[in-house]
Scaffold this motif. Structure first.
Motif, mmCIF file in Angstrom:
data_model
loop_
_atom_site.group_PDB
_atom_site.id
_atom_site.type_symbol
_atom_site.label_atom_id
_atom_site.label_comp_id
_atom_site.label_asym_id
_atom_site.label_seq_id
_atom_site.Cartn_x
_atom_site.Cartn_y
_atom_site.Cartn_z
ATOM 1 N N LEU A 21 14.270 60.803 16.815
ATOM 2 C CA LEU A 21 13.702 60.230 15.599
ATOM 3 C C LEU A 21 12.407 59.467 15.832
ATOM 4 O O LEU A 21 11.494 59.525 15.018
ATOM 5 C CB LEU A 21 14.713 59.295 14.930
ATOM 6 C CG LEU A 21 15.895 59.973 14.264
ATOM 7 C CD1 LEU A 21 16.807 58.930 13.649
ATOM 8 C CD2 LEU A 21 15.432 60.937 13.201
ATOM 9 N N ASP A 22 12.328 58.739 16.919
ATOM 10 C CA ASP A 22 11.134 57.937 17.164
ATOM 11 C C ASP A 22 9.871 58.774 17.321
ATOM 12 O O ASP A 22 8.762 58.279 17.109
ATOM 13 C CB ASP A 22 11.325 57.048 18.391
ATOM 14 C CG ASP A 22 12.356 55.960 18.152
ATOM 15 O OD1 ASP A 22 12.582 55.596 16.976
ATOM 16 O OD2 ASP A 22 12.940 55.470 19.136
ATOM 17 N N ASP A 23 10.019 60.035 17.654
ATOM 18 C CA ASP A 23 8.857 60.912 17.810
ATOM 19 C C ASP A 23 8.225 61.304 16.479
ATOM 20 O O ASP A 23 7.113 61.839 16.459
ATOM 21 C CB ASP A 23 9.233 62.175 18.583
ATOM 22 C CG ASP A 23 9.575 61.886 20.031
ATOM 23 O OD1 ASP A 23 9.202 60.809 20.527
ATOM 24 O OD2 ASP A 23 10.231 62.736 20.666
ATOM 25 N N CYS A 24 8.906 61.067 15.362
ATOM 26 C CA CYS A 24 8.381 61.474 14.064
ATOM 27 C C CYS A 24 7.416 60.460 13.471
ATOM 28 O O CYS A 24 6.618 60.794 12.604
ATOM 29 C CB CYS A 24 9.508 61.727 13.070
ATOM 30 S SG CYS A 24 10.179 60.209 12.345
ATOM 31 N N TYR A 25 7.456 59.217 13.938
ATOM 32 C CA TYR A 25 6.663 58.171 13.301
ATOM 33 C C TYR A 25 5.161 58.436 13.293
ATOM 34 O O TYR A 25 4.513 58.144 12.285
ATOM 35 C CB TYR A 25 6.979 56.807 13.917
ATOM 36 C CG TYR A 25 8.363 56.342 13.554
ATOM 37 C CD1 TYR A 25 8.687 56.052 12.244
ATOM 38 C CD2 TYR A 25 9.342 56.226 14.520
ATOM 39 C CE1 TYR A 25 9.964 55.652 11.888
ATOM 40 C CE2 TYR A 25 10.623 55.819 14.188
ATOM 41 C CZ TYR A 25 10.925 55.529 12.872
ATOM 42 O OH TYR A 25 12.188 55.135 12.536
ATOM 43 N N PRO A 26 4.554 58.967 14.348
ATOM 44 C CA PRO A 26 3.112 59.240 14.265
ATOM 45 C C PRO A 26 2.753 60.198 13.117
ATOM 46 O O PRO A 26 1.737 59.995 12.443
ATOM 47 C CB PRO A 26 2.777 59.858 15.625
ATOM 48 C CG PRO A 26 3.813 59.298 16.548
ATOM 49 C CD PRO A 26 5.064 59.199 15.706
ATOM 50 N N ALA A 27 3.560 61.214 12.886
ATOM 51 C CA ALA A 27 3.273 62.152 11.791
ATOM 52 C C ALA A 27 3.422 61.465 10.442
ATOM 53 O O ALA A 27 2.573 61.609 9.560
ATOM 54 C CB ALA A 27 4.193 63.367 11.873
ATOM 55 N N VAL A 28 4.481 60.699 10.273
ATOM 56 C CA VAL A 28 4.697 59.985 9.011
ATOM 57 C C VAL A 28 3.562 58.990 8.774
ATOM 58 O O VAL A 28 3.000 58.912 7.669
ATOM 59 C CB VAL A 28 6.073 59.272 9.018
ATOM 60 C CG1 VAL A 28 6.207 58.326 7.836
ATOM 61 C CG2 VAL A 28 7.199 60.301 9.020
ATOM 62 N N ASP A 29 3.190 58.233 9.799
ATOM 63 C CA ASP A 29 2.089 57.273 9.675
ATOM 64 C C ASP A 29 0.783 57.960 9.303
ATOM 65 O O ASP A 29 0.014 57.459 8.473
ATOM 66 C CB ASP A 29 1.901 56.497 10.978
ATOM 67 C CG ASP A 29 3.038 55.538 11.269
ATOM 68 O OD1 ASP A 29 3.796 55.189 10.336
ATOM 69 O OD2 ASP A 29 3.170 55.140 12.445
ATOM 70 N N TYR A 30 0.527 59.106 9.898
ATOM 71 C CA TYR A 30 -0.701 59.835 9.608
ATOM 72 C C TYR A 30 -0.780 60.217 8.129
ATOM 73 O O TYR A 30 -1.783 59.972 7.470
ATOM 74 C CB TYR A 30 -0.801 61.094 10.481
ATOM 75 C CG TYR A 30 -1.996 61.946 10.125
ATOM 76 C CD1 TYR A 30 -3.254 61.619 10.589
ATOM 77 C CD2 TYR A 30 -1.855 63.051 9.298
ATOM 78 C CE1 TYR A 30 -4.360 62.376 10.247
ATOM 79 C CE2 TYR A 30 -2.948 63.823 8.944
ATOM 80 C CZ TYR A 30 -4.198 63.482 9.421
ATOM 81 O OH TYR A 30 -5.296 64.231 9.066
ATOM 82 N N PHE A 31 0.281 60.812 7.605
ATOM 83 C CA PHE A 31 0.261 61.247 6.208
ATOM 84 C C PHE A 31 0.221 60.061 5.246
ATOM 85 O O PHE A 31 -0.413 60.137 4.190
ATOM 86 C CB PHE A 31 1.447 62.167 5.912
ATOM 87 C CG PHE A 31 1.362 63.471 6.654
ATOM 88 C CD1 PHE A 31 0.244 64.269 6.565
ATOM 89 C CD2 PHE A 31 2.400 63.888 7.464
ATOM 90 C CE1 PHE A 31 0.144 65.470 7.263
ATOM 91 C CE2 PHE A 31 2.323 65.083 8.166
ATOM 92 C CZ PHE A 31 1.192 65.869 8.062
#
Length: 67
Positions: A21-31
């Motif tokens: 799950l922690d690997d998804c945060y950069p993508a979410v933050d970007y969008f």
């Protein structure tokens, strides 16, 4: 690369690996920074989630008039 992929996009789909799950945060933050609407989906391998389902739940604000 992300800028090229999102240019002209109407929205995005972020697919989460329930074991990472922690690997998804950069993508979410970007969008979020871009202001691009996005949907988050959680991938369950072999029909099982790697962590507690409540960990994925949270408030999901939507703009006025959105379904």
């Amino acid at each position: 690369m992300w800028d090229d992929l999102s240019a002209g996009a109407l929205g995005a789909l972020v697919i989460l690996d329930s074991a990472r799950l922690d690997d998804c945060y950069p993508a979410v933050d970007y969008f979020e920074r871009l202001g691009l609407p996005f949907v988050v989906a959680v991938n369950a391998f072999n029909g099982r989630l790697a962590s507690d389902r409540r960990r994925y739940a949270g408030p999901s604000p939507s703009p006025t008039g959105s379904p």
